[in-house]
Design a protein around this motif. Structure first.
Motif, PDB file in Angstrom:
ATOM      1  N   PRO A  39       0.832  -1.213   0.000  1.00 15.57           N
ATOM      2  CA  PRO A  39       0.000   0.000   0.000  1.00 15.57           C
ATOM      3  C   PRO A  39       0.860   1.255   0.000  1.00 15.57           C
ATOM      4  CG  PRO A  39      -0.808  -1.587   1.614  1.00 15.57           C
ATOM      5  CD  PRO A  39       0.508  -2.121   1.119  1.00 15.57           C
ATOM      6  N   ILE A  40       0.339   2.307  -0.614  1.00 11.28           N
ATOM      7  CA  ILE A  40       1.076   3.562  -0.709  1.00 11.28           C
ATOM      8  C   ILE A  40       0.907   4.360   0.581  1.00 11.28           C
ATOM      9  CG2 ILE A  40       1.224   5.753  -1.959  1.00 11.28           C
ATOM     10  CD1 ILE A  40       0.360   4.244  -4.450  1.00 11.28           C
ATOM     11  N   ASP A  41       1.964   4.973   1.030  1.00 18.13           N
ATOM     12  CA  ASP A  41       1.981   5.758   2.265  1.00 18.13           C
ATOM     13  C   ASP A  41       1.455   7.172   1.987  1.00 18.13           C
ATOM     14  OD1 ASP A  41       2.477   6.884   4.725  1.00 18.13           O
ATOM     15  OD2 ASP A  41       4.659   6.992   4.446  1.00 18.13           O
ATOM     16  N   TYR A  42       0.128   7.309   2.029  1.00 21.92           N
ATOM     17  CA  TYR A  42      -0.468   8.612   1.729  1.00 21.92           C
ATOM     18  C   TYR A  42      -0.211   9.636   2.839  1.00 21.92           C
ATOM     19  CZ  TYR A  42      -2.874   6.295  -2.103  1.00 21.92           C
ATOM     20  OH  TYR A  42      -3.154   5.602  -3.262  1.00 21.92           O
ATOM     21  N   VAL A  43      -0.084   9.178   4.079  1.00 20.27           N
ATOM     22  CA  VAL A  43       0.238  10.098   5.167  1.00 20.27           C
ATOM     23  C   VAL A  43       1.619  10.701   4.940  1.00 20.27           C
ATOM     24  CG1 VAL A  43       0.686  10.292   7.645  1.00 20.27           C
ATOM     25  CG2 VAL A  43      -1.239   8.908   6.822  1.00 20.27           C
ATOM     26  N   GLY A  44       2.561   9.861   4.552  1.00 19.63           N
ATOM     27  CA  GLY A  44       3.901  10.359   4.248  1.00 19.63           C
ATOM     28  C   GLY A  44       3.888  11.330   3.085  1.00 19.63           C
ATOM     29  N   ALA A  45       3.084  11.014   2.074  1.00 15.72           N
ATOM     30  CA  ALA A  45       2.993  11.903   0.907  1.00 15.72           C
ATOM     31  C   ALA A  45       2.439  13.265   1.312  1.00 15.72           C
ATOM     32  CB  ALA A  45       2.114  11.266  -0.165  1.00 15.72           C
ATOM     33  N   ALA A  46       1.410  13.265   2.162  1.00 14.29           N
ATOM     34  CA  ALA A  46       0.823  14.531   2.607  1.00 14.29           C
ATOM     35  C   ALA A  46       1.817  15.336   3.450  1.00 14.29           C
ATOM     36  CB  ALA A  46      -0.451  14.262   3.409  1.00 14.29           C
ATOM     37  N   VAL A  69      10.592  17.090   9.626  1.00 12.78           N
ATOM     38  CA  VAL A  69      11.089  16.231  10.698  1.00 12.78           C
ATOM     39  C   VAL A  69      10.053  15.162  11.044  1.00 12.78           C
ATOM     40  CG1 VAL A  69      11.759  16.161  13.134  1.00 12.78           C
ATOM     41  CG2 VAL A  69      12.640  17.968  11.652  1.00 12.78           C
ATOM     42  N   VAL A  70       8.770  15.574  11.127  1.00 13.03           N
ATOM     43  CA  VAL A  70       7.695  14.608  11.398  1.00 13.03           C
ATOM     44  C   VAL A  70       7.628  13.563  10.290  1.00 13.03           C
ATOM     45  CG1 VAL A  70       5.206  14.341  11.673  1.00 13.03           C
ATOM     46  CG2 VAL A  70       6.373  16.265  12.762  1.00 13.03           C
ATOM     47  N   PHE A  71       7.846  13.999   9.038  1.00 19.03           N
ATOM     48  CA  PHE A  71       7.850  13.069   7.912  1.00 19.03           C
ATOM     49  C   PHE A  71       8.930  11.997   8.089  1.00 19.03           C
ATOM     50  CE2 PHE A  71      10.032  12.096   3.865  1.00 19.03           C
ATOM     51  CZ  PHE A  71       9.048  11.333   3.264  1.00 19.03           C
ATOM     52  N   VAL A  72      10.127  12.405   8.463  1.00 14.14           N
ATOM     53  CA  VAL A  72      11.224  11.449   8.659  1.00 14.14           C
ATOM     54  C   VAL A  72      10.890  10.479   9.794  1.00 14.14           C
ATOM     55  CG1 VAL A  72      13.638  11.198   9.317  1.00 14.14           C
ATOM     56  CG2 VAL A  72      12.969  13.002   7.722  1.00 14.14           C
ATOM     57  N   ALA A 130       6.316   3.751   9.896  1.00 19.58           N
ATOM     58  CA  ALA A 130       5.211   3.385   9.004  1.00 19.58           C
ATOM     59  C   ALA A 130       5.417   1.974   8.466  1.00 19.58           C
ATOM     60  CB  ALA A 130       5.117   4.385   7.852  1.00 19.58           C
ATOM     61  N   PRO A 131       4.363   1.140   8.465  1.00 20.39           N
ATOM     62  CA  PRO A 131       4.522  -0.236   7.970  1.00 20.39           C
ATOM     63  C   PRO A 131       4.842  -0.305   6.477  1.00 20.39           C
ATOM     64  CG  PRO A 131       2.213   0.276   8.412  1.00 20.39           C
ATOM     65  CD  PRO A 131       3.007   1.404   8.962  1.00 20.39           C
ATOM     66  N   HIS A 132       4.375   0.658   5.707  1.00 18.06           N
ATOM     67  CA  HIS A 132       4.653   0.693   4.274  1.00 18.06           C
ATOM     68  C   HIS A 132       5.150   2.100   3.930  1.00 18.06           C
ATOM     69  CE1 HIS A 132       2.737  -3.195   3.956  1.00 18.06           C
ATOM     70  NE2 HIS A 132       1.668  -2.714   4.559  1.00 18.06           N
TER      71      HIS A 132
END
Length: 467
Positions: free
Chosen positions: A201-208, A237-240, A246-248
């Protein structure tokens, strides 16, 4: 019946047509960068934009490209690299038409952002398709040819783009992408095999997080807002941190366990930041200060592109044999010498004695480093993750371009609506160029201290499949 991915030889007809499709597709985004830079003075005058507005014409595109290129790589691995690549080409062409028709600065910036979305889909796909499709012994040469031949459109672009700006205005430059897109789609559908990698699955939270973080950080840099800059830095920083748990994850952090992959991406950030900022400054210095027309200013990039066209394949093959450390040490230093020569370009500059030598030296440096840098990044990643590895490296380069164009002009004193005044832009050009020289020296230092081996191309994984 087409050959299986991972077994196509460069010398075959399918190999040549596949490479042509990837070169033309990538060339569209390269072409866009070279032509839009030339047209910025005309756009500024027509749309009554200040320094920040001019930066956003560039950054609107780069922001979306940098923020979504990781998603583009993941989508290619999951849905099919050829399928996502073709979708990106079509979207890029459609957005180019909207740019050509833009009535205001705001509409142009929004359309440029849509172009960036298309580029985010097609750019990682081109390198991932090459790496996944060609036999291991041909990948270095294929990547080298891609690096050089994609520059053909960049070489032609300044000539055609400069002529269009001089004769028809800046809007004509966006129409060039339409026939290129038609050719790319036809070649891809006919000659490129479909390949896929991991289907997580694509990490949409990371993308946002990365999209919002880069947007806030860029806005803070361009407008001099410490508040927005801080918000952007915190979000990054939160993204990193999110990627670590994140599992994916959008960015598989285990890739950075490989020292060559990490070091090559550090070099990428410094090199492409310097390249973007110096190009942004040079084309405007040639027009605002030296008084050259857009066509003549466009000629400045032709020598470096021709050098890359002629020798990038050899540089890629050499990097495969001797390892990336030496090319990635020497190349940035030679490019830095080219930028130092550009400091001679002033209000009485001669194209032959001032512009041409600097362009040639800078082009030699880029030729030495580009193909080995790309080969090192892809070879350090597992085969089933070449799409996301390419996406990460492209995201690093685009993020560097985005932040450098946003930050270096204000640091150099190029701000406000009077930035086109030679008395303002000239000193800013010198300061900004020296900052870019420092970034290239930093890249060379990183390569010589952190890169000590050549990653060998790995065998195709079972996750790699063809259709």
């Amino acid at each position: 019946m087409s050959a299986d991915a991972g077994t196509i030889r460069l010398a075959t007809a399918q190999g040549r047509w596949l490479l042509a499709a990837m070169i033309l597709g990538s060339g569209m985004s390269f072409l866009d960068g070279s032509i839009v830079g030339l047209a910025l003075p005309a756009m500024r005058s027509d749309l009554e934009a200040g320094a920040a507005g001019v930066q956003w014409i560039v950054n609107g595109y780069t922001l979306m490209l940098a923020a979504l290129i990781l998603v583009g790589g993941s989508l290619g691995d999951r849905l099919g690299r050829r399928r996502v690549f073709v979708a990106g080409v079509v979207l890029f062409a459609g957005a180019s038409v909207l740019c050509a028709a833009a009535p205001t600065l705001e509409v142009l910036v929004a359309s440029r952002g849509l172009q960036g979305v298309g580029a985010a889909l097609l750019t990682p796909g081109s390198l991932a398709i090459i790496s996944a499709s060609f036999a291991p012994e041909d990948r270095g040469s294929a990547i080298g040819l891609w690096s050089g031949l994609a520059g053909v459109t960049t070489a032609i672009g300044p000539l055609v783009g400069g002529w269009l700006v001089d004769t028809t205005g800046w809007r004509g430059i966006f129409w060039i992408n339409v026939p290129l897109a038609v050719a790319v789609v036809w070649l891809a559908v006919r000659h490129v095999p479909e390949t896929t990698g991991e289907d997580d699955p694509i990490d949409y939270v990371g993308a946002a997080l990365t999209a919002l973080g880069l947007a806030a950080l860029t806005y803070g840099l361009v407008d001099g807002s410490w508040l927005w800059g801080t918000v952007g830095a915190v979000l990054m920083v939160v993204f990193v941190l999110h990627q670590r748990v994140a599992p994916h994850a959008l960015v598989p952090m285990q890739l950075f366990a490989d020292r060559v992959f990490t070091a090559a991406n550090i070099c990428t950030f410094a090199i492409y930041g310097a390249l973007a900022a110096s190009s942004f400054l040079l084309v405007q210095q040639l027009q605002y200060v030296s008084g050259f027309s857009p066509l003549v200013a466009g000629l400045a990039s032709v020598p470096m592109t021709i050098i890359m066209l002629l020798f990038s394949s050899r540089a890629g093959a050499l990097g495969t044999r001797i390892g990336p450390r030496l090319p990635l040490t020497i190349g940035p230093l030679v490019a830095a010498a080219g930028l130092l020569l550009m400091l001679r370009i002033g209000d009485d500059a001669s194209f032959v004695t001032d512009v041409l030598p600097a362009s040639i030296v800078f082009g030699i440096g880029l030729t030495v480093l580009v193909a080995p840098l790309t080969t090192a990044v892809l070879a350090a990643a597992p085969m089933q993750q070449t799409g996301i590895a390419s996406g990460i490296n492209n995201a690093v380069s685009r993020t560097a371009s985005l932040l450098a164009v946003a930050a270096i002009p204000p640091i150099a004193g190029i701000t406000g609506r009077d930035f086109a005044d030679p008395a303002v832009f000239g000193p800013g050009f010198r300061t900004g160029t020296l900052i870019c020289v420092g970034m290239l020296v930093l890249a060379a230092a990183c390569a010589v201290t952190l890169i000590h081996r050549l990653p060998a191309p790995g065998p195709a994984s079972g996750a790699e499949r063809t259709e």
